[in-house]
Enzyme design. Structure first.
Site, PDB file in Angstrom:
ATOM      1  N   SER A  24       0.833  -1.211   0.000  1.00 13.38           N
ATOM      2  CA  SER A  24       0.000   0.000   0.000  1.00 13.38           C
ATOM      3  C   SER A  24       0.862   1.254   0.000  1.00 13.38           C
ATOM      4  O   SER A  24       0.604   2.218  -0.730  1.00 13.38           O
ATOM      5  CB  SER A  24      -0.891   0.017   1.243  1.00 13.38           C
ATOM      6  OG  SER A  24      -1.830  -1.018   1.199  1.00 13.38           O
ATOM      7  N   ASP A 321      -6.858  -8.084   4.574  1.00 17.36           N
ATOM      8  CA  ASP A 321      -6.105  -8.998   3.700  1.00 17.36           C
ATOM      9  C   ASP A 321      -5.583 -10.231   4.442  1.00 17.36           C
ATOM     10  O   ASP A 321      -4.970 -11.107   3.829  1.00 17.36           O
ATOM     11  CB  ASP A 321      -4.919  -8.257   3.069  1.00 17.36           C
ATOM     12  CG  ASP A 321      -5.389  -7.183   2.092  1.00 17.36           C
ATOM     13  OD1 ASP A 321      -6.493  -7.338   1.526  1.00 17.36           O
ATOM     14  OD2 ASP A 321      -4.668  -6.193   1.893  1.00 17.36           O
TER      15      ASP A 321
HETATM   16  C1  S3P Z   1      -5.575  -1.346   0.019  1.00 17.71           C
HETATM   17  C2  S3P Z   1      -6.843  -1.388   0.561  1.00 17.71           C
HETATM   18  C3  S3P Z   1      -7.596  -2.639   0.734  1.00 17.71           C
HETATM   19  C4  S3P Z   1      -6.704  -3.870   0.663  1.00 17.71           C
HETATM   20  C5  S3P Z   1      -5.740  -3.796  -0.479  1.00 17.71           C
HETATM   21  C6  S3P Z   1      -4.857  -2.568  -0.374  1.00 17.71           C
HETATM   22  C7  S3P Z   1      -4.927  -0.034  -0.156  1.00 17.71           C
HETATM   23  O1  S3P Z   1      -8.581  -2.734  -0.282  1.00 17.71           O
HETATM   24  O2  S3P Z   1      -7.477  -5.034   0.556  1.00 17.71           O
HETATM   25  O3  S3P Z   1      -4.918  -4.948  -0.519  1.00 17.71           O
HETATM   26  O4  S3P Z   1      -3.710   0.006  -0.426  1.00 17.71           O
HETATM   27  O5  S3P Z   1      -5.608   1.004  -0.026  1.00 17.71           O
HETATM   28  P1  S3P Z   1     -10.018  -2.030  -0.145  1.00 17.71           P
HETATM   29  O6  S3P Z   1      -9.837  -0.569  -0.173  1.00 17.71           O
HETATM   30  O7  S3P Z   1     -10.804  -2.529  -1.337  1.00 17.71           O
HETATM   31  O8  S3P Z   1     -10.581  -2.530   1.151  1.00 17.71           O
END
Ligand code: S3P
Length: 441
Positions: A24, A321
């Site tokens: 992220s 996750d």
């Molecule tokens: C993420 C947010 C999450 C997560 C993804 C990474 C991010 O998704 O599942 O692996 O970097 O903002 P969602 O925003 O769909 O919950």
């Protein structure tokens, strides 16, 4: 060509495993660097396929992105609203984060950007981002049901909005805040359930004005638009979502004592550690520090008995996750682990709720799904294993079932290990170096 892998009973996990950079944070460091004035230097960037897709897309938007001999990455930004029109179709591979955050950025530029991805990304919902961005003034053309390929018809005259998230999603929040950065006035996102705040923290690090208010448990996040970002150096912490696989492997393989240094401990990402501690896991944190604006620490995990717990729905965004690998830990606990509020798992890289249920049953576990609640009945003993798992382009399903194989009576097999490179390149070699036995099937 797929690459089937097999994971057999592991030796006790010992020594130290350094997991790669946070996915992220890596996406955001590149993107925000591309929107800043000046050169941003990033240390510890995750060099996984998802993040490399973001780097390639930024180049297509006219940013110079370089990889130095010492491993650091440099991005020369073009300023807020200064990206150039890509001359090509942007393929973001498997990455939902890249796709949704770029939708927010592209929405604010007065040209049309064309996006696609792999079969997994082409099946994922984009209306959740397109709807608020449309109300700001962007337009979209897509396949039916807002699926990729998708064109973003951007505008240099976006309007600011105040928007309450209908789903707990940091990607949706971030897309709106990035669009809002380009709009006049203030753009506000209200999130009833707090999600990871890397966008807020890093935008501030780049000099943006971002306010966060707590309104009775919900968060109200406001960005002031039409301000320049200033290039700023970033140190990316180890990804807690990648460390999760090592933590659970050490927690379930008898005799293990493993160190994971430099792992990000942002409270909005730390739900798995909280849950494992409630289950009785022996995890300690040393050397707490702040790196690149994010809390970081060195984790030590030792094998020990686990007990089933109830994981409340409110915790889901803080560990969204990590449910595939939590299910692996739960199968080794004594008693039932009940996980509430897992609806979002159905729209991840694959339908993870189904993948967990099918895979765990095939390995001999007793599991049940009712609505968005998953129950895993732990027996406090190893599962039979001996099953083959379809990974459906989902890196976390692949890694979770390889970790399961470390403790099952018979080896676990996955049909394709290649998706692991999206988030954790070198997974098998690093895990094998501390005791796992992952090999080609
Ligand atoms: C993420 C947010 C999450 C997560 C993804 C990474 C991010 O998704 O599942 O692996 O970097 O903002 P969602 O925003 O769909 O919950």
């Amino acid at each position: 060509m797929s690459a089937p892998l097999k994971s057999s009973k592991a030796s006790p996990l010992t020594g130290e495993i350094r997991v790669p950079g946070d996915k992220s944070i890596s996406h955001r460091a590149l993107m925000f660097g591309g929107l800043a004035v000046g050169e941003t230097r990033i240390a510890g960037l995750l060099e996984g396929e998802d993040v490399l897709a973001t780097a390639a897309a930024l180049r297509a938007f006219g940013c110079a992105v370089a990889h130095d001999a010492d491993g650091a990455w440099r991005v020369r930004g073009r300023g807020v609203g200064g990206l150039a029109e890509p001359s090509e179709l942007l393929d973001l591979g498997n990455s939902g984060t890249a796709m949704r955050l770029f939708m927010g950025i592209a929405a604010a530029h007065p040209f049309t950007s064309f996006f696609t991805g792999d079969a997994s990304l082409r099946a994922r919902p984009m209306a959740r981002v397109a709807t608020p961005l449309s109300s700001m003034g962007a337009r979209f053309v897509s396949r039916s049901n807002w699926r990729l390929p998708l064109a973003v018809i951007g505008s240099a005259d976006l309007m600011p909005i105040e928007y309450t998230l209908p789903v707990a999603s940091a990607q949706v929040k971030s897309a709106i805040l990035l669009a809002g950065l380009h709009a006049p006035g203030e753009t506000t996102v209200i999130e009833p359930q707090p999600t990871r705040d890397h966008t807020e923290l890093m935008l501030r690090h780049f000099g943006a004005e971002v306010r966060v208010e707590d309104i009775g448990g919900a968060r109200r996040v406001t960005v002031v638009g039409e301000r320049e970002l200033a290039a700023a150096d970033i140190v990316v912490p180890g990804d807690p979502s990648s460390a999760a696989f090592a933590l659970v492997a050490a927690a379930i393989v008898p005799g293990s004592s493993l160190i994971c240094p430099g792992v990000g401990l942002n409270p909005l990402r730390a739900g798995l550690i909280d849950t494992l501690l409630e289950m009785g896991a022996d995890i300690t944190v040393a050397n707490r520090r702040v790196a690149g604006g994010e809390p970081v620490g060195d984790l030590t995990v030792r094998h020990g008995p686990l007990t089933g717990v109830v994981v409340p729905a409110e915790r889901a965004p803080r560990m969204i996750d990590e449910y595939p690998v939590l299910a692996v830990a739960a199968a080794h606990a004594r008693g039932a682990t009940v996980m509430h509020g897992l609806g979002e798992l159905r729209v991840k890289e694959s339908d993870r709720l189904s993948a967990i249920v099918d895979g765990m049953r095939a390995a001999g576990a007793t599991v049940a799904v009712e609505g968005d609640r998953l129950t895993v009945e732990g027996r406090g003993a190893p599962l039979a294993g001996g099953a083959a798992i379809a990974t459906n382009l989902d890196h976390r399903i692949a890694m979770a079932f390889l970790v399961l194989g470390a403790a099952t009576e018979r080896p676990m097999q996955i049909d394709d290990g290649r998706p692991i490179d999206t988030s954790f390149p070198g997974f098998a070699a690093l895990m094998n170096a501390v005791g796992l036995r992952i090999e080609r099937a």
